[in-house]
Design an enzyme around this catalytic site. Sequence first.
Site, mmCIF file in Angstrom:
data_model
loop_
_atom_site.group_PDB
_atom_site.id
_atom_site.type_symbol
_atom_site.label_atom_id
_atom_site.label_comp_id
_atom_site.label_asym_id
_atom_site.label_seq_id
_atom_site.Cartn_x
_atom_site.Cartn_y
_atom_site.Cartn_z
ATOM 1 C CE LYS A 213 -3.858 1.780 2.891
ATOM 2 N NZ LYS A 213 -4.686 1.457 4.088
ATOM 3 C CB SER B 7 -7.936 3.476 3.332
ATOM 4 O OG SER B 7 -7.044 2.892 4.269
ATOM 5 C CB SER C 16 -8.141 0.439 6.178
ATOM 6 O OG SER C 16 -8.733 1.711 6.216
#
Length: 507
Positions: free
Chosen positions: A99, A180, A204
Amino acid sequence: MIASIILVILLSHTIESSKFTIPEATINDIQAAFNQNKLTSKDLVEFYIQRIRKLNPIYRAVIEVNPDALHLAEIADQERKNKDPISRFGLHGIPVLVKDNIATKDKLNTTAGSYALLNSVVPRDAGVVNKLRESGAIILGKASMTEWAAFRSSLLPNGWNARTKQAVNPYVATLTPCGSSTGSAISVATNMVTVSLGTETYGSILCPSSANSVVGIKPTIGLTSRAGVIPISPRQDTVGPMCRTVADAVYVLDAIVGFDKNDAVATKKALKYIPKGGYLNHLKLGGLKGKRLGVMRAYHYFGFSNDTETLNMFEKHFNILRQNGAILVENLEIVNFDHIISMFSSQDIALSAESKLALNAYLKKLVTSPVRSLADVIAFNKKHVDLERIDDYPQDVFLAAQKTNGIGKLEKEALMNLTKASKYGFEKLMNDNKLDALVTPYFEGYSVLAIGGYPGINVPAGYDKNGGPYGICFGGLKGSEPTLIEIAYGFEQTTNFRKPPANKNHV
Ligand SMILES: *[C@@H]1O[C@H](CO)[C@@H](O)[C@H](O)[C@H]1NC(C)=O
Ligand SMILES: *[C@@H]1O[C@H](CO)[C@@H](O)[C@H](O)[C@H]1NC(C)=O
Ligand SMILES: *[C@@H]1O[C@H](CO)[C@@H](O)[C@H](O)[C@H]1NC(C)=O
């Protein structure tokens, strides 16, 4: 007769073994193909780079590809040829996307999706990236994410950031891809990479895993190092695998857990949770047998569903669990629920103050950066209204955080409330009922897991009538990953719900 049987066996064997294709290949498949000299890491990286070129304009799951990935793959191939000890690790030669809030000290930027951090230079690899490299994994690039992990604006759509724009759910484009860790989920779902890392503060990992039909593990706080991860709250932040199968996720977990001197207190404290011999030993068939799973059928305000339609839909799954030997414990009651839920609402107060402190500390440690504090980021956004679309997605969460002033009396009380809510809520419920895990529809219950730093695993659980994916979540007490893995693997192996997205763009 016998000869023809042998021939058939031989033929089916060759057909079987010549069937290896990269999409949907598991780490075990890939390692077998490496060992039979049918595949190289270079083949893998070339395949994924082509695939990213083709699919990423549609899904926007990858923010940057590592320009050195092919070179790293060649090194891995050479190590395998030389029988270098590193090539015995499960992740050796396997491409990973991390990420965009996880620092890499290479040509890749680490920006949490924001232009404010473009061209900043991180001091070193994040702790988890260091461990990935030590286990021989290849950093293929960075996965896109909800900008600043959804901590800039309450109006920011899930999976949107200024640099890649809106990520798209590969199963049903009109559905949210959630966030996210959006790109981490989509990239593995669409076979743009073998495995990925996401991060979670508040749903997330678990939510995008459910929405994009992948396995996500949200580890106990401190089990994986947060050093070098653009932070929100050290009390809640955690890094975990997002993969197509439980076994792949366990390979990644085994590689990234452990002590890191740059996140010393938390990683040292969590060392006791790591099983001797690692997590792979917990991938056993029949893992559901005898497990006590709590089912919540109320407590809407805790994030547990009380709506009949959802619960009816999940009756099927609850029955599968029962049929495989799990004991479902129903009619659970949280004692003093009203009191606990009011303490629970202290989370916003705590996160707001914690995020300012943590982000300022992170930005200060950068080697060079256009922004050095939350105040600088806010000013950058104001100056680049068009780039960051501040008019559409204001920075209200940032502005609220900026107004805080450390951990004062109010924050201390809020933190005390959260500790008590966990102790007298979730922990008491688990202990009083001797539960191994709570089982919840979708990613429900994630907020309870978030505030207490507890682990959870989301496993694909099917598709609704429109083809929209959904998962099932197993959450437990700190350090219960071995048990959760047994449960998740047991469920996955009997159901095999996950299917790759059926999209004409993929062929
Ligand atoms: C990092 O950002 C800079 C500035 O936009 C860009 O030139 C560079 O290509 C980026 N790195 C990668 C690996 O994409
Ligand atoms: C479900 O939760 C909502 C919100 O708390 C509440 O209004 C409703 O009465 C609950 N329904 C049931 C069947 O418990
Ligand atoms: C702590 O919880 C109590 C309820 O138990 C609540 O009245 C109080 O406002 C909370 N304090 C903070 C700072 O959130």
